[in-house]
Write a protein that holds these residues in place. Structure first.
Motif: not given
Lengths: 183, 309
Positions: A166-172, A179
């Motif tokens: 499943m999708a990886p986390p968003t890079r900071p 945002k």
């Protein structure tokens, strides 16, 4: 897996009492006695419509044939399990197709297929009974069901099938971009 | 809620500061700044005057729960139940993860987000799955959490999910200046989101990166809200507070397995009562060699890793 990588990472292994395997406990999760047949398991994961096998394998429509051969049926099954010499009827019972059989010749139901697997994978079977290998569902302090080995391993090609992650986390840095959140 | 409140504290690992020190710490000026910083300007008077959860009487708890539930109803247009189940007597939760089975599929990561009402935008995740080289072994310097191949496991790699280790000596609890986070009797480290001032000292203190901060208003749509919540667990959080894994306190105090355990397709995740010799966690501890992450720091996790080979 050997242990040196763990040590090289500066992690200390906590050595617990040597795992002296007793025979599988004959007590259930709440201490009640459990006959092996009494294990709670979900329904075997048959393909819709294939069971009972005797709908075809009744000795008349499909005759018993113990020869190893190319099959005109069940062509989706490709055996990739242990030695080349393995054949369907090592596990399936020739004369009673709704059963499996053990090496001893004892016929067993598909609901206890773990007994078949356990003959050759004794260590995994013991861990499975203890809830260490495989998986139990239900509640941690109440009744549990055991997933059968075949819920996770295709008996014909048992290597655990790879999955799409499943999708990886968003890079900071990307969170900041999308945002405009100050970090 | 039983009349066990205020909840007695667990041995030796709580902050030395008394809970009332928040009032002192939050001198009026500081409070104003904190409100500006954390966006808590919308605090109702009742909320601002609320006591720390552990000090509340039964009646006060009921009032607060009713207030929260009506706020959630207004905000999400649906009924959100906020539970307050206390720790069960004779239970300390433990967790073990089998590194020889995990394939890094991240089903746990996303089941956790869904269960625990994390912000979806930006998405906050309580579980990070690290991909590592089999050659290197467990080496956090050579770990990648952004891996994204077509299929896992990738040849030559293994996977190590990391989440709150529910330490017996939690450094995060020690540094909290206001006593907004503590270890419950069943070993779960919790946060009172109404008490947290968002200073993030706990995040700096946690060696596992297991605490997360709501920089903005959590992006959670009504459809996404899981309405089965616990005050100390997955109830929707306000902006400006810290949150973390609670072993799904809203589930586990009702006998259910945590969401990550339930979803795992490989059976790598083992959970249960450390005081019950028949539990899965005790079987693992008795039959397998386990290790703790960063054991040298003496945080004493109740979360273990093992090789089930």
């Amino acid at each position: 897996m050997n242990t040196s990588p763990i040590q090289s990472a500066g992690l200390t292994l906590l050595l617990l009492a040597a795992p002296a395997f007793a025979s599988p406990p004959e007590k259930g999760p709440k201490g009640e006695p459990v006959a092996q047949e009494g294990l709670q398991v979900p329904k075997p994961p048959f393909t819709e419509g294939v069971f009972p096998c005797t709908a075809c394998h009744d000795g008349k429509q499909v005759k018993v044939n113990t020869q190893r051969r190319e099959l005109a049926m069940h062509s989706e099954i490709e055996l990739k399990h242990g030695p080349e010499s393995r054949w369907c009827l090592d596990c399936h019972d020739a004369n009673s197709r709704d059963n499996l059989h053990l090496a001893s010749g004892e016929k067993v139901d598909f609901t206890v297929s773990y007994k078949l697997c356990g003959q050759c994978h004794g260590d995994k079977f013991r861990d499975w009974r203890l809830g260490i290998h495989g998986k139990r569902t239900g509640s941690w302090n109440g009744p549990k069901q055991y997933l059968l080995c075949v819920h996770c391993h295709n008996p014909h090609a048992p290597h655990f099938a790879p999955l799409k992650p499943m999708a990886p986390p968003t890079r900071p840095e990307n969170i900041k971009l999308t945002k405009g959140v100050a970090r | 809620m039983t009349d066990q409140l205020p909840m007695p504290l667990q041995t030796g690992c709580e902050p030395s500061s008394s809970c009332d020190s928040r009032r002192e710490f939050l001198g009026t000026a500081v409070a104003a700044v904190a409100m500006a910083l954390t966006g808590c300007g919308k605090l109702s008077k009742e909320e601002f005057l609320q006591h720390n959860f552990r000090e509340l009487s039964k009646d006060e708890v009921q009032t607060i729960i009713a207030r929260l539930e009506s706020e959630y109803k207004a905000k999400y247009g649906k009924t959100v139940k906020v539970g307050t189940e206390p720790a069960m007597p004779g239970v300390i939760f433990g967790y073990a993860l089998d590194l020889s089975r995990c394939i890094g599929c991240r089903r746990c990561v996303h089941a956790c987000v869904k269960e625990n009402n994390q912000s979806r935008n930006p998405e906050i995740q309580w579980i990070r799955v690290l991909e590592m080289d089999k050659e290197e072994g467990v080496n956090l310097q050579h770990a990648d959490q952004y891996y994204d191949p077509a299929e896992v496991p990738r040849e030559g790699h293994f996977y190590m999910p990391v989440q709150c280790q529910q330490c017996k000596k939690p450094p995060c609890v020690k540094v909290c200046p206001v006593g907004a986070t503590w270890r419950e009797k069943d070993g779960i480290v919790v946060v009172d989101y109404n008490w947290c001032i968002g200073c993030r000292y706990c995040m700096a203190a946690c060696p596992y990166g297991a605490r997360h901060f709501n920089w903005g208003e959590p992006g959670l749509t009504p459809a996404e809200v899981n309405p089965d919540t616990h005050y100390l667990g997955n109830r929707p959080r306000p902006k400006g507070v810290v949150e973390k894994c609670t072993f799904c306190v809203q589930r586990t105090r009702k006998g259910l397995y945590p969401a990550c355990v339930e979803i795992c397709p490989t059976g790598s995740r083992k959970f249960g009562n450390l005081l019950d010799a028949k539990s899965e966690i005790r079987q693992v501890l008795e039959h397998k060699r386990v290790f703790k992450l960063k054991e040298d720091l003496n945080t004493q996790p109740n979360f273990f890793y093992f090789y089930g080979v």
